[in-house]
Design a protein around this motif. Structure first.
Motif, short mmCIF file in Angstrom:
data_model
loop_
_atom_site.label_atom_id
_atom_site.label_comp_id
_atom_site.label_asym_id
_atom_site.label_seq_id
_atom_site.Cartn_x
_atom_site.Cartn_y
_atom_site.Cartn_z
N ALA A 262 1.03 -1.24 0.12
CA ALA A 262 0.00 0.02 -0.08
C ALA A 262 0.96 1.28 -0.08
CB ALA A 262 -1.01 -0.03 1.16
N GLN A 263 2.05 1.26 0.65
CA GLN A 263 2.83 2.37 0.76
C GLN A 263 3.63 2.76 -0.53
OE1 GLN A 263 5.41 1.38 4.02
NE2 GLN A 263 4.41 2.05 5.41
N LYS A 264 3.91 1.56 -1.08
CA LYS A 264 4.48 1.51 -2.52
C LYS A 264 3.64 2.26 -3.43
CE LYS A 264 8.13 -1.85 -1.99
NZ LYS A 264 8.56 -3.09 -2.43
N ALA A 265 2.25 1.69 -3.42
CA ALA A 265 1.30 2.09 -4.35
C ALA A 265 0.87 3.65 -4.16
CB ALA A 265 -0.23 1.41 -4.04
N LEU A 266 0.90 4.00 -2.77
CA LEU A 266 0.77 5.38 -2.51
C LEU A 266 1.98 6.29 -2.82
CD1 LEU A 266 -0.95 7.56 -1.03
CD2 LEU A 266 0.37 7.18 1.20
N ALA A 267 3.20 5.82 -2.87
CA ALA A 267 4.02 6.52 -3.20
C ALA A 267 4.21 6.60 -4.88
CB ALA A 267 5.50 5.99 -2.95
#
Length: 647
Positions: A262-267
């Protein structure tokens, strides 16, 4: 020592002993006769049990027991045990004088004379109520803590012994790692590590760090019982006793696979938003620059065209003039490419000769890729026309060639080819019919399966930071699909890439603008008659060229430097047959002027000239549009079309 003196010493010792016993308040110390009646009573007994000495002496000690203990004959059992074994010890509830209970630790010792005759019992009682309550509270706390640990399912909480073997297991550990407690307790925690981590000694390094520093934290891949992997955040704390001896380790593991994804997708989303905002800013900036640049090109091209018409034929001068005109036209084409890259535009579908388009771009393409790569053409001499937007196709071809150059850092060959194909429609989900396939092939690094799968995803790029927007292939794909075609990519790692643009062939029914243009060419030139034209532009250079072109065509022209002045001219200097106005002007845009003209002078045609590749917000899309920079022939065509009512 005489017998009398010895007797006095014995009495003195007895007195001291009595004082000692009476002074103790933390223990109830008293004597029982052989039948269990109280024979002595100290201060501690009085404090614990609430009886004064005169109240309790001679009473049976069973009165301190609960009713249930008396029914169970526990007092009799205690005395019988003490008499038989010499000592009795236990813990239980006892009753004070006021009826309240306390938890007592009781020791009963027998007292015998030198002949072994039973004289009675010595009874020592200690009030352990507070300690028992504390122990009970601690036990409840431990039970609550155990329940808390077992109820946690988002974290794996368990203990390791000093050598790293699992000693307990909670429900979160079972959920995350898949092992039941009976399957994993007693096994080494390295079971959860990947094979490569075990080879590198990561489990031992992790424990050593926790042992040395007291705490260690890591993040990495771990393995479940079923062999699947998950990304884990792991904390290990060393547990030591009060002497500092290592008892084991407390281990907390959390599955952060989804969180990390999720953090990678947000980034990635933030990066895409940033790229989108950057592209929008570029589009807005390009639009403004294009308007001003097109005005300059308009002045240059218009003046050169008028100069060419009026200058006598001179073999020494005409090539120079023609070269200047071609340079200005190329500048206009560059402006269109910038806008096509940075702004979304409606496709201007036209029949396109792919060979002619590629030949015309060859010098420009070769300069764009430098000397490390060379371009080759592989097209048949006769090729059907493709139906697409020629300006955006030029941009697409440029993107593909530059991408091919970037895939060949050591140099190589780029081949631009074309062929005709017959499509049935079913396999490719395209309309049945004939198509023209434009291909760009390189001899570069190629793409692996993962890169190939994401190649046309917007904002995906394999180039370094700041070296690409990741929009090139997605724009090319959008162009082909909007044109009714398809983009395909063939690539193998280390063996180069081939990108194919399948475009439908053109006919007049697919090109209403071209059909209208042919009809216009076949029709009589209605605008050959002299017109009275109002030309409006805030740029004096552009206005002068527009006026010169119209006057050279034989029309009478009145100038206005803006919308308000144009309205004054319409009121006071009319009537007019036609209004030609720039769109981007201060105080009043061309679209706003056209609206006022429609209200005040219905039926008076208005042509909107604009340096934008697409009309800015607020423009009237229904107005005939003349893109800047325009030639005298383009001006004559649109004037003829508007006056004859065909636009």
């Amino acid at each position: 020592m005489t017998a009398g003196e010895g007797h006095r010493v014995s009495l003195l010792d007895d007195e001291r002993y009595r004082y000692l016993v009476d002074s103790i308040t933390d223990y109830a110390i008293y004597m029982l006769d052989p039948e269990g009646r109280v024979a002595s009573w100290n201060a501690g007994a009085q404090r614990f049990k609430g009886y004064e000495t005169w109240e309790i002496l001679g009473e049976h000690f069973s009165r301190f027991y609960t009713d249930e203990d008396k029914l169970a004959r526990l007092p009799e059992y205690a005395l019988a045990t003490a008499e038989r074994e010499g000592r009795f010890e236990n813990q239980g509830w006892r009753i004070r004088k006021d009826g309240t209970r306390f938890w007592a630790h009781v020791i009963i010792d027998t007292i015998r004379d030198r002949d072994g005759t039973l004289l009675g019992f010595a009874k020592v009682t200690r009030d352990l109520t507070e300690r028992r309550n504390a122990e009970a509270e601690l036990k409840r706390s431990e039970q609550k803590f155990q329940m808390l640990v077992q109820s946690v399912t988002d974290y794996a909480l368990y203990m390791l012994d000093p050598d790293g073997y699992v000693s307990n297991w909670n429900s979160g550990a079972e959920r995350i790692k898949g092992y039941r407690a009976e399957e994993i307790v007693g096994r080494h925690f390295s079971e959860f590590y990947t094979e490569e981590d075990r080879r590198d000694g990561e489990p031992e390094k992790f424990l050593a760090a926790a042992r040395f520093e007291g705490r260690a934290e890591r993040e990495g891949w771990r393995v479940r019982k079923d062999g699947t992997r998950f990304l884990a955040n792991v904390v290990i704390d060393a547990i030591r006793d009060e002497r500092g001896e290592l008892l084991g380790f407390a281990k907390i593991t959390r599955d952060v696979t989804e969180k990390t994804a999720a953090q990678k997708a947000l980034a990635q989303t933030r990066e895409e938003l940033f790229q989108s905002q950057k592209l929008e800013a570029i589009g807005q900036l390009s639009g403004g620059i294009a308007h001003d640049f097109n005005n300059l090109l308009m002045a240059i091209l218009g003046s050169l065209e008028m100069l060419r018409k009026r200058m006598p034929e001179d073999p020494a001068l005409m090539p120079l003039l023609q070269n200047a005109i071609q340079g200005a036209e190329r500048g206009a084409a560059v402006t269109q490419r910038i806008l096509a890259f940075s702004r979304r535009q409606d496709l201007d579908m036209k029949p396109v000769d792919l060979k002619q388009l590629a030949d015309g771009m060859m010098d420009f393409l070769q300069r764009s890729i430098g000397s490390t790569a060379r371009i080759e053409m592989d097209m048949p001499p006769e090729l059907a026309l493709a139906l697409t937007d020629p300006v955006q196709l030029e941009t697409a071809l440029l993107n593909l060639v530059v991408n091919a150059r970037d895939a060949m850092p050591a140099g190589g060959t780029i081949t631009i080819g074309a062929r005709e194909e017959e499509i049935s429609g079913l396999p490719d989900k395209l309309k049945p019919g004939r198509y023209v396939c434009l291909t760009v092939t390189d001899t570069g690094e190629g793409m692996d399966e993962g890169t190939l799968e994401r190649a046309t995803t917007p904002f995906f790029t394999t180039k370094g930071v700041g070296k690409g927007t990741g929009l090139g292939l997605s724009m090319v794909q959008g162009l082909t699909e909007q044109s009714g075609g398809r983009l395909s990519i063939e690539s193998t790692k280390g063996k180069g890439t081939k990108i194919s643009l399948l475009l439908p062939t053109a006919n007049l029914e697919d090109c209403p603008k071209q059909k209208a243009a042919l009809t216009t060419q076949a029709s009589p030139a209605v605008a050959d008659r002299k017109l009275t034209v109002l030309a409006v532009d805030d740029d004096a250079l552009v206005l002068m060229n527009t006026v010169l072109m119209l006057e050279d065509m034989g029309h009478a022209v009145t100038e206005a430097y803006g919308g308000p002045e144009a309205l004054d001219m319409l009121k006071n200097a009319g009537p007019f047959d036609l209004v030609i106005t720039d769109h981007s002007m201060p105080k009043m845009t061309g679209s706003e002027l056209a609206l006022r003209v429609r209200e005040g002078w219905p039926g008076l045609p208005v042509i909107l000239a604009t340096g934008y590749a697409e009309l800015p917000s607020g423009a009237d899309e229904r107005l005939p549009r003349l893109p800047k920079p325009f030639s005298q022939n383009q001006l004559a065509d649109i004037v003829s079309s508007v006056i004859s009512g065909r636009s």
